[in-house]
Design a protein around this motif. Sequence first.
Motif, short mmCIF file in Angstrom:
data_model
loop_
_atom_site.label_atom_id
_atom_site.label_comp_id
_atom_site.label_asym_id
_atom_site.label_seq_id
_atom_site.Cartn_x
_atom_site.Cartn_y
_atom_site.Cartn_z
N GLN B 161 -24.95 32.20 50.55
CA GLN B 161 -23.72 31.93 49.81
C GLN B 161 -23.67 32.63 48.44
N GLY B 162 -24.84 32.75 47.80
CA GLY B 162 -24.92 33.37 46.47
C GLY B 162 -24.36 34.78 46.47
N ILE B 163 -24.54 35.50 47.58
CA ILE B 163 -24.05 36.89 47.67
C ILE B 163 -22.52 36.91 47.48
N PHE B 164 -21.86 35.90 48.04
CA PHE B 164 -20.39 35.86 47.96
C PHE B 164 -19.93 35.46 46.56
N MET B 165 -20.78 34.71 45.85
CA MET B 165 -20.45 34.38 44.45
C MET B 165 -20.60 35.65 43.59
N VAL B 166 -21.60 36.45 43.90
CA VAL B 166 -21.76 37.73 43.18
C VAL B 166 -20.51 38.58 43.40
N GLY B 167 -20.08 38.65 44.66
CA GLY B 167 -18.87 39.40 45.01
C GLY B 167 -17.67 38.89 44.25
N ALA B 168 -17.58 37.56 44.11
CA ALA B 168 -16.43 36.95 43.43
C ALA B 168 -16.35 37.34 41.96
N THR B 169 -17.50 37.61 41.33
CA THR B 169 -17.45 38.00 39.91
C THR B 169 -17.36 39.51 39.73
N HIS B 170 -17.77 40.25 40.73
CA HIS B 170 -17.84 41.70 40.53
C HIS B 170 -16.74 42.52 41.21
N PHE B 171 -16.06 41.93 42.17
CA PHE B 171 -14.98 42.67 42.84
C PHE B 171 -13.62 42.15 42.38
N LYS B 172 -12.66 43.06 42.33
CA LYS B 172 -11.29 42.66 41.99
C LYS B 172 -10.46 42.74 43.27
N GLY B 173 -10.02 41.61 43.77
CA GLY B 173 -9.19 41.60 44.97
C GLY B 173 -9.97 41.90 46.24
N TYR B 174 -9.50 41.42 47.37
CA TYR B 174 -10.13 41.58 48.68
C TYR B 174 -11.65 41.32 48.60
N ILE B 175 -11.98 40.23 47.93
CA ILE B 175 -13.39 39.95 47.64
C ILE B 175 -14.20 39.76 48.92
N LEU B 176 -13.67 38.96 49.85
CA LEU B 176 -14.44 38.66 51.07
C LEU B 176 -14.73 39.93 51.88
N PRO B 177 -13.70 40.73 52.24
CA PRO B 177 -14.03 41.95 53.00
C PRO B 177 -14.93 42.91 52.23
N LYS B 178 -14.71 43.02 50.91
CA LYS B 178 -15.54 43.93 50.12
C LYS B 178 -17.00 43.46 50.12
N THR B 179 -17.19 42.15 50.00
CA THR B 179 -18.57 41.62 50.00
C THR B 179 -19.22 41.84 51.36
N VAL B 180 -18.46 41.55 52.43
CA VAL B 180 -19.01 41.72 53.77
C VAL B 180 -19.38 43.19 54.00
N LEU B 181 -18.49 44.09 53.57
CA LEU B 181 -18.77 45.53 53.73
C LEU B 181 -20.02 45.94 52.96
N THR B 182 -20.17 45.40 51.75
CA THR B 182 -21.35 45.72 50.94
C THR B 182 -22.62 45.23 51.64
N VAL B 183 -22.54 44.01 52.17
CA VAL B 183 -23.72 43.44 52.87
C VAL B 183 -24.04 44.31 54.09
N ILE B 184 -23.00 44.72 54.83
CA ILE B 184 -23.22 45.57 56.01
C ILE B 184 -23.84 46.91 55.58
N ALA B 185 -23.31 47.49 54.50
CA ALA B 185 -23.84 48.77 54.01
C ALA B 185 -25.30 48.62 53.60
N ALA B 186 -25.61 47.51 52.90
CA ALA B 186 -27.00 47.27 52.48
C ALA B 186 -27.88 47.08 53.70
N GLY B 187 -27.36 46.35 54.71
CA GLY B 187 -28.11 46.11 55.94
C GLY B 187 -28.39 47.42 56.67
N LEU B 188 -27.35 48.28 56.70
CA LEU B 188 -27.51 49.59 57.36
C LEU B 188 -28.56 50.43 56.65
N ALA B 189 -28.51 50.40 55.32
CA ALA B 189 -29.48 51.17 54.53
C ALA B 189 -30.90 50.69 54.82
#
Lengths: 278, 253
Positions: B161-189
């Motif tokens: 859950q903490g990852i989504f709170m980080v997303g909530a403070t660091h992304f402007k708009g479309y927070i959920l998809p942006k956070t999910v995409l970031t997590v997927i990108a990190a997972g892929l890396a």
Amino acid sequence: MIQIEDLSFGYSKGIPLFDHLNLSLPAGNIYGLLGKNGAGKSTLLKIITGLLFPIEGKVNVEGFQPQNRYPDFLQEIYLITEEFHLPSIKMARFVQLYSPFYQRFDHDVFNAYIDEFKLVKEQKLSNLSYGQKKKFLLSFGLATDCKLLVLDEPTNGLDIPSKSQFRKILANAIHEDRSFIISTHQARDMENLIDPIIIMEEGKIIFFQDYEQLSRKLAMTKQAKLPEDGSLVYSESTFGGYTIVTENKKMEETNLNLEILFNAVVSNTAKINEIFKN
Amino acid sequence: MHRSNHFNFSRFWSYLKMELFRSRKGIWMVFGISFGTLFILGLILTPFIEQDMTIYDHNDGYTFHILIGGFVLSSLTFRDLGNSLKRYRYLTLPVSALEKFLCMWFLTTICWVIVYTIAYYCFTLIATPIGKLLFSPLKFTNFNPFSGIALSAIKYYLVIQGIFMVGATHFKGYILPKTVLTVIAAGLACGIIFVLFLSDLFIAEHDCAGYECEHLSTIGENKFWSIIKWIFWWALAPVCWIITYQGLKEKEA
């Protein structure tokens, strides 16, 4: 009350908006902050209220560094921006939710302002007109008993009777421990209210004088011909002649027009500053 | 500086009440969507789709919705920061960054887990008899909120859950998809790094049959893997919370 020393700030690296800006605003005044678009008025207000952080320099507001945004500091300031959002709830509910954060919030004062502005407490905020919303925010801001009320373009959207009502309320609400900073383009709306007057240009304070000094040093008159003795600071052609700003060598009492003063300062800053130096 | 400038219980309580009131529509929507899909997709459609199903338990529905619903709510925690008009009021409200963070952390972790678990338990009390009535040969088991599966779901939720709170403070708009995409990108890396380092090992001949892989068991016993597991369970969430708090403190308009 507000002490700014060597403030540097810029939105882009290498392009400073403020470069070692200094400003001191003692309490008990209604400061009028005038300037063209992009002069840095809103940015300065944001730095004073802790919404933007200085790159260099010190900002001290009521003994606090605004960028820390401590609650004890935040309850001493109230910012009413030109554009704002109000939730779709009734006024009474808004007060119930937000007033506990302001320890000195006075419900009687709030109710008095609401009555004066002829607003209905049971009305939903989203159903109010833009002007009514501003009146509501002003009532709330004054009722917080904050020491610094910051208003950005407060008269935009207000009708003519509301503008004079607004001036009257602000003039009555000021006291020695409190200050208001009003940033505006509508210089005429603020006449007889703001004192001192601060004019900004390209991130610099190019003029900072109170009314007493202004009327002693400058004269504004209407004349058919432009003077040729070198006393002219600024002129604007009007119907059948000119409105001119000159150095007030004869210590005449003239009516000061803020809009003309602003134009005079912006177009002839060097001469104005020279007059005020003497 | 005075301690009350960081935390004051009365202010925290006022803020909590305010946030609950402001988020009421969002909370009802999350509950409505969760239980609506649970009832229609989970209870009514699953027995039709999975014809060979003999026992229906509520654990999958609980796990899926506590995670998804919680992530949605967590990504909405600091939504005012994403709106330029709301941001001014949010940042100048006399509440400390710590109080704002703790309030939203409390609402999206402890409150969400307790309220959702109770609501889900109540839902199963209603859904089970309805399911029995509609699909009589199918056996329905009761939902136990203290079962291993439920507790494991809560553990995973509290960590991620903490990852989504980080997303909530660091992304402007479309927070959920942006956070999910970031997590997927990190997972892929991470996956690419994993493949680069260990591809030779897996290409080489070894015992491998589905989940039973010789190398996977070896990796599982490796000290490095234990460190990764420790980081996931004990460090990920606190690091995310600290980043969230710092993000809130340093947010400018």
